[in-house]
Design a protein around this motif. Structure first.
Motif, PDB file in Angstrom:
ATOM      1  N   LYS A 144       0.815  -1.215   0.000  1.00 12.37           N
ATOM      2  CA  LYS A 144       0.000   0.000   0.000  1.00 12.37           C
ATOM      3  C   LYS A 144       0.850   1.267   0.000  1.00 12.37           C
ATOM      4  O   LYS A 144       0.365   2.334  -0.379  1.00 12.37           O
ATOM      5  N   GLU A 145       2.105   1.144   0.412  1.00 10.49           N
ATOM      6  CA  GLU A 145       2.988   2.308   0.408  1.00 10.49           C
ATOM      7  C   GLU A 145       3.241   2.816  -1.008  1.00 10.49           C
ATOM      8  O   GLU A 145       3.622   3.975  -1.195  1.00 10.49           O
ATOM      9  N   TYR A 146       3.034   1.953  -1.991  1.00 10.84           N
ATOM     10  CA  TYR A 146       3.295   2.327  -3.381  1.00 10.84           C
ATOM     11  C   TYR A 146       2.025   2.741  -4.126  1.00 10.84           C
ATOM     12  O   TYR A 146       2.076   3.005  -5.324  1.00 10.84           O
ATOM     13  N   LEU A 147       0.919   2.787  -3.415  1.00 11.71           N
ATOM     14  CA  LEU A 147      -0.340   3.191  -4.030  1.00 11.71           C
ATOM     15  C   LEU A 147      -0.658   4.639  -3.677  1.00 11.71           C
ATOM     16  O   LEU A 147      -0.221   5.147  -2.644  1.00 11.71           O
ATOM     17  N   PRO A 148      -1.423   5.320  -4.520  1.00  9.35           N
ATOM     18  CA  PRO A 148      -1.824   6.694  -4.208  1.00  9.35           C
ATOM     19  C   PRO A 148      -2.684   6.726  -2.950  1.00  9.35           C
ATOM     20  O   PRO A 148      -3.266   5.717  -2.553  1.00  9.35           O
ATOM     21  N   LYS A 187      -7.160   5.316 -10.630  1.00  7.78           N
ATOM     22  CA  LYS A 187      -6.619   3.979 -10.388  1.00  7.78           C
ATOM     23  C   LYS A 187      -5.793   3.950  -9.102  1.00  7.78           C
ATOM     24  O   LYS A 187      -4.950   4.801  -8.865  1.00  7.78           O
ATOM     25  N   GLY A 188      -6.068   2.957  -8.276  1.00 10.16           N
ATOM     26  CA  GLY A 188      -5.320   2.809  -7.041  1.00 10.16           C
ATOM     27  C   GLY A 188      -5.841   3.639  -5.886  1.00 10.16           C
ATOM     28  O   GLY A 188      -5.432   3.452  -4.744  1.00 10.16           O
ATOM     29  N   ARG A 189      -6.762   4.569  -6.162  1.00 11.73           N
ATOM     30  CA  ARG A 189      -7.281   5.429  -5.104  1.00 11.73           C
ATOM     31  C   ARG A 189      -8.685   5.019  -4.663  1.00 11.73           C
ATOM     32  O   ARG A 189      -9.215   5.553  -3.692  1.00 11.73           O
TER      33      ARG A 189
END
Length: 205
Positions: A144-148, A187-189
């Protein structure tokens, strides 16, 4: 949960670990620029990560992998090793071996890896194996550290209202148009399941 099913989950988890040992350890990848908002993309990165404006996710994974290796951070090393293997496999699928992936392509992989961890957490928890669930949860935190940064409930509600008006949605049959439009730009949010439920509720007569 039946013992056989639990063993199946454990085998999948072990399979990921075995696969990680076959990954390439090289840090010589070259990433390309992406239009994804940089301030969102790295807003939740590990505090020890040194970022520059031009760093891509593809490059950052390699940088963090080397740091984890030197620090002997076994959990982070395992997660990043598996992630690098998934990236390598995706490049082979795209017939771009030795190439790089854009940030949005990297996000697809990270999101998929995160969903696998969440599925394992749910199944291990249901089976009463909190020890294994905790292990998967620790790996999920790193991914999750690499997601927005996720949208807040208020932000999501406002976005749904705006998108409903934009695409002219008037009933539940228009859910697909609303969801597709939101996922394409965020995406990712946004969690897909939560989004689907919120859009369905919003379009109920």
């Amino acid at each position: 949960m039946p013992c056989a099913a639990l063993q199946g989950i454990a085998r999948q988890t072990a399979g990921r670990a075995m696969q990680s040992h076959r990954s390439v350890h090289s840090a010589s990848y070259a990433g390309g620029p992406s239009g994804f908002p940089r301030f969102l993309l790295f807003s939740t990165l590990h505090p020890t990560t040194a970022m520059t404006v031009t760093t891509t996710l593809f490059e950052q994974i390699d940088v963090d992998y080397i740091k984890a290796y030197k620090a002997k951070d076994s959990v982070r090393l395992t997660v990043l090793r598996l992630l690098k293997t998934a990236v390598k496999n995706r490049l082979v699928e795209l017939k771009r071996p030795g190439g790089s992936l854009a940030d949005e392509e990297m996000l697809d992989i990270i999101i998929k890896e995160g969903k696998q961890r969440q599925d394992s957490i749910d199944q291990f928890t249901a089976a009463g194996r909190t020890d294994l669930a905790d292990k998967e949860a620790a790996e999920l935190v790193i991914l999750k550290e690499y997601l927005p940064k996720p949208l807040s409930a208020e932000e999501l509600a406002a976005l749904i209202d705006a998108t409903v008006a934009e695409v002219g949605a008037t009933s539940p049959k228009d859910m697909g148009k609303v969801i597709s439009a939101i996922m394409a730009g965020h995406k990712g949010r946004v969690d897909g399941k939560a989004l689907s439920e919120a859009v369905k509720k919003r379009l109920q007569p």
